[in-house]
Motif scaffolding. Structure first.
Motif, PDB file in Angstrom:
ATOM      1  N   LEU A   1      46.494  92.842  31.766  1.00 32.04           N
ATOM      2  CA  LEU A   1      47.427  91.802  32.201  1.00 32.04           C
ATOM      3  C   LEU A   1      48.066  92.159  33.538  1.00 32.04           C
ATOM      4  O   LEU A   1      48.273  91.293  34.380  1.00 32.04           O
ATOM      5  CB  LEU A   1      48.510  91.594  31.135  1.00 32.04           C
ATOM      6  N   ALA A   2      48.346  93.453  33.713  1.00 28.90           N
ATOM      7  CA  ALA A   2      49.012  93.867  34.949  1.00 28.90           C
ATOM      8  C   ALA A   2      48.089  93.765  36.157  1.00 28.90           C
ATOM      9  O   ALA A   2      48.552  93.728  37.291  1.00 28.90           O
ATOM     10  CB  ALA A   2      49.533  95.299  34.813  1.00 28.90           C
ATOM     11  N   SER A   3      46.786  93.728  35.911  1.00 33.15           N
ATOM     12  CA  SER A   3      45.896  93.675  37.067  1.00 33.15           C
ATOM     13  C   SER A   3      45.467  92.248  37.403  1.00 33.15           C
ATOM     14  O   SER A   3      44.541  92.046  38.182  1.00 33.15           O
ATOM     15  CB  SER A   3      44.684  94.592  36.864  1.00 33.15           C
ATOM     16  N   LEU A   4      46.143  91.278  36.820  1.00 29.76           N
ATOM     17  CA  LEU A   4      45.870  89.900  37.234  1.00 29.76           C
ATOM     18  C   LEU A   4      46.488  89.655  38.601  1.00 29.76           C
ATOM     19  O   LEU A   4      47.527  90.226  38.922  1.00 29.76           O
ATOM     20  CB  LEU A   4      46.466  88.931  36.218  1.00 29.76           C
TER      21      LEU A   4
ATOM     22  N   MET B   1      43.420  97.781  37.848  1.00 35.53           N
ATOM     23  CA  MET B   1      43.762  98.880  36.968  1.00 35.53           C
ATOM     24  C   MET B   1      43.127 100.152  37.512  1.00 35.53           C
ATOM     25  O   MET B   1      41.967 100.134  37.900  1.00 35.53           O
ATOM     26  CB  MET B   1      43.259  98.612  35.560  1.00 35.53           C
TER      27      MET B   1
ATOM     28  N   SER C   1      39.664  93.072  36.423  1.00 35.99           N
ATOM     29  CA  SER C   1      39.961  94.344  37.046  1.00 35.99           C
ATOM     30  C   SER C   1      38.840  94.716  38.019  1.00 35.99           C
ATOM     31  O   SER C   1      39.074  95.129  39.153  1.00 35.99           O
ATOM     32  CB  SER C   1      40.191  95.364  35.941  1.00 35.99           C
TER      33      SER C   1
ATOM     34  N   ARG D   1      55.013  87.102  34.630  1.00 35.37           N
ATOM     35  CA  ARG D   1      53.699  87.277  35.218  1.00 35.37           C
ATOM     36  C   ARG D   1      52.862  86.132  34.713  1.00 35.37           C
ATOM     37  O   ARG D   1      53.071  85.643  33.639  1.00 35.37           O
ATOM     38  CB  ARG D   1      53.044  88.548  34.700  1.00 35.37           C
ATOM     39  N   HIS D   2      51.879  85.778  35.456  1.00 30.90           N
ATOM     40  CA  HIS D   2      51.017  84.786  34.860  1.00 30.90           C
ATOM     41  C   HIS D   2      49.573  85.172  35.073  1.00 30.90           C
ATOM     42  O   HIS D   2      49.256  86.037  35.859  1.00 30.90           O
ATOM     43  CB  HIS D   2      51.319  83.381  35.377  1.00 30.90           C
TER      44      HIS D   2
END
Ligand SMILES: Nc1ncnc2c1ncn2[C@@H]1O[C@H](COP(=O)(O)OP(=O)(O)OP(=O)(O)O)[C@@H](O)[C@H]1O
Ligand SMILES: Nc1ncnc2c1ncn2[C@@H]1O[C@H](COP(=O)(O)OP(=O)(O)OP(=O)(O)O)[C@@H](O)[C@H]1O
Ligand code: SF4
Ligand SMILES: [Mg+2]
Ligand SMILES: [Mg+2]
Lengths: 335, 279
Positions: free
Chosen positions: A255-258, A271, B185, B270-271
């Motif tokens: 999710l953080a790498s969107l 990531m 990613s 965040r989306h």
């Protein structure tokens, strides 16, 4: 839940037997009820496609399945081809990742769809073609009656992908397993296809296993999600829980790498590290090398799935100790 | 002013009729655009709007029916095959279908080495190291070199295709949905790789892509295709943030609603949507 599931997979293991034995997928379990959509997500090489193929009995030679795959109560692991042939196209259908390979270059798209109809239904040529054209029309192929007479190479990439989706859904199967079915589609057409799947689920109770890289698609359309890494279960459960409140660091990292909402840099967050290939699984947690929360314990012992909240499972030793917002683990570390 | 690296004028691609029942298809209808060295032009538009046809014409895989394609100041539409082959080194494609680009019986090593061999640049002493370097560049484990395409995942295949394109040391990459098959990613990784190569080597890119968030990030300019015509073009952020054409708006609004992915607790949200944010 398990008694009503249309598809129930327990302890799935997929082993490559050549050149030497390697487990590509280990101990993966999930179920899908009629009308439900399960999204399977995870990085490249996680084992999503072979898991999808295992469900359908379509693994390539040189791979062995163990564990249990029950479809409508019937055990399919070890079942004969005759059992599968009765199901394929009729009760369970597949949209493979290399969708274009399903279409024959020497027949028109319409003829191929009509043939699929006739292989399942005792209808005449004309009725079959009509049904084929209707199926092309509902995936948004413009001027479907005329386009049905085209050969696959005369279609654009997205049109071919839609033709394969039309083929998979033309006989109203009970289960569709779709491996990245919308990757080649622009947002407008993608929305149309996903809406079509939603409609078929609502109206006909079709169940869908959707392999996708697109977490937004999973969030909006799926009921439940299974996150895989290195051939293993990472996290699973209702989509709003898993994607809003991920407990496994790996899910949080995805999710953080969107791409962020407003970005000034031309470089995107990614990531850190590369996924391990299933061929060389490390001891312990497969994600430990990339995990900002990893401890020594993690590198020695493999985590088992544990239930966090009803139906929300995560495979992580530190499940209970991690910060509430697990995405914070990756703040700043994405480059 | 220096001439653009790629200059396309009034390009027309038409597929001929096949018998009476299938009339000709006008896939690209007099479009013009340029790409400068070090620049990324994104080509967006719905399925069937003519993006791949444009790419095929630029790559001279299919001679356009009309118009001109100039690369590095040279008109390509009048050059015949032996001459084209040398020119092609300068502009390399990466296609949408990860498996289609590789031949089923060729190992990863040979697939990446092939352009070097074909171009007479293969040196048995340094070649293998060059292949390894290219695999590193696309973040593929060197151990995949011995594998065949069917032994790779979709994303792994796609990266082999990118390594192959880079083997020719091109000045322009023609990217037809090169990252659609990749997970987010890796998609970010590959797109960053393109940007890195662009910054370092001044690589130009014609970038066909459905992911509008990505386009907004990495492209300098965007051209929106609709039924074979360019209906809107301009700086990427301007087009994505304030589209003027109805069709562009429609394209931007049909992406999945990200609200269900909003993390409600804490600082902002965040989306996870593949959409350009409308300002
Ligand atoms: N025929 C095969 N023989 C040996 N290994 C294979 C074979 N097919 C796939 N694999 C390996 O199994 C692993 C899982 O592959 P799979 O195709 O299921 O990945 P995936 O999660 O679908 O990835 P992607 O998102 O890139 O499609 C990969 O490491 C891949 O290299
Ligand atoms: N070889 C061919 N023969 C006949 N028609 C073709 C051929 N190739 C493409 N077309 C048609 O030309 C039009 C444009 O196709 P093109 O492949 O350029 O679209 P695209 O914008 O790349 O779409 P997608 O996003 O689906 O890949 C489509 O209507 C397609 O059916
Ligand atoms: S088990 Fe350890 S290494 Fe694995 S995800 Fe959890 S914290 Fe990270
Ligand atoms: Mg796959
Ligand atoms: Mg295309």
């Amino acid at each position: 839940m398990s008694t009503e599931a249309l598809l129930e997979v327990r302890g799935l293991r997929i082993t490559a037997t050549r050149p030497h034995e390697v487990d590509l997928v280990r101990d993966v379990s999930f179920e899908v009820a009629a009308g439900e959509m399960l999204a399977v997500v995870g990085e490249s090489g996680a084992g999503k496609s072979i898991t999808a193929r295992a469900v359908l009995g379509l693994l390539p030679a040189g791979m062995r399945v163990s564990g249990s795959v029950r479809f409508d109560g019937e055990e399919l692991v070890g079942a004969s081809d005759a059992v599968y042939r009765k199901l394929w196209g009729h009760r369970m259908a597949f949209v493979p990742q290399d969708a274009l390979s399903v279409l024959s270059p020497v027949h028109t798209v319409g003829d191929q769809l009509a043939l699929a109809v006739r292989s399942v239904r005792g209808v005449g040529r004309k009725a079959a073609l009509e049904r084929a054209v209707a199926a092309l029309d509902r995936v948004g192929i413009p001027d479907a009656a005329r386009r049905a007479r085209a050969y696959p190479h005369e279609f654009s990439g997205g049109m071919r992908q839609r033709a394969v989706i039309a083929m998979a859904t033309v006989n109203d199967p009970d289960l569709v397993v779709a491996d990245e079915p919308t990757t080649a589609l622009d947002p407008t057409v993608q929305a149309r296809i996903l809406d079509l799947l939603d409609t078929l689920r609502e109206r006909a109770g079709m169940a869908v296993v959707l392999v996708t890289h697109d977490l937004a698609v999973a969030a909006v359309h799926a009921d439940r999600v299974l996150v895989m890494y290195a051939g293993r279960h990472v996290e699973s459960g209702p989509v709003h829980r898993v994607l809003r409140n991920p407990r496994a660091p790996y899910t949080a990292g995805l999710l953080a790498s969107l791409p962020p909402r407003h970005a000034e840099s031309r470089y995107l967050p990614a990531m850190p590290g590369a996924p391990v290939t299933t061929g060389s699984p490390p001891a312990g947690c497969a994600f430990a090398l990339r995990c900002p929360a990893a401890t020594d314990h993690c590198t020695r012992h493999e985590p088992e799935p544990a239930e966090w909240q009803d139906g929300h499972w995560a495979s992580c030793h530190r499940l209970a100790e991690l910060p509430r917002r697990t995405t914070d683990l990756f703040a700043g570390s994405t480059a | 002013m220096t001439a653009p690296l790629l200059e396309v004028r009034d390009l027309v691609v038409r597929y001929p009729a096949r018998g009476r029942r299938t009339p000709p298809v006008l896939a690209v209808d007099r479009i013009s655009f340029t790409v400068d060295a070090g620049e990324t032009l994104a080509l967006v538009g719905e399925s069937g709007s003519g993006k791949s046809s444009t790419a095929a014409a630029v790559l001279m895989l299919r001679k356009p029916e009309g118009g001109s394609v100039r690369f590095g100041g040279r008109e390509l539409t009048t050059v015949e095959e032996p001459g084209l082959r040398t020119l092609r080194r300068g502009f390399q494609p990466v296609f949408q279908d990860p498996y289609g680009a590789l031949s089923p019986r060729t190992t990863v090593f040979d697939a990446v080495a092939e352009p070097l061999r074909v171009q007479g640049r293969w040196d048995p002493a340094t070649g293998p190291a060059r292949v390894a370097e290219l695999l590193d560049l696309v973040h593929l484990d060197r151990s995949v070199a011995r594998r065949l395409p069917h032994e790779l995942s979709g994303g792994q295949c796609q990266r082999v295709g990118i390594a192959r394109a880079l083997a020719s040391e091109p000045r322009l990459l023609v990217l037809d949905e090169p990252v659609s098959a990749l997970d987010p990613s890796m998609r970010a990784g590959v797109v960053n790789l393109f940007t890195e190569l662009q910054d370092e080597l001044g690589l130009a890119q014609l970038f066909i892509c459905h992911d509008l968030t990505l386009v907004r990030h990495v492209a300098h300019r965007v051209a929106v295709l609709h039924r074979g015509r360019i209906v809107e073009s301009g700086p990427a952020r301007q087009v994505c943030d304030a589209p003027t054409h109805d069709y562009t708006r429609e394209l931007l609004s049909s992406v999945p609603d990200p609200d269900r992915l909003t993390v409600k607790d804490g600082h902002g949200w965040r989306h996870a949507s593949s959409r350009c944010e409308l300002a």
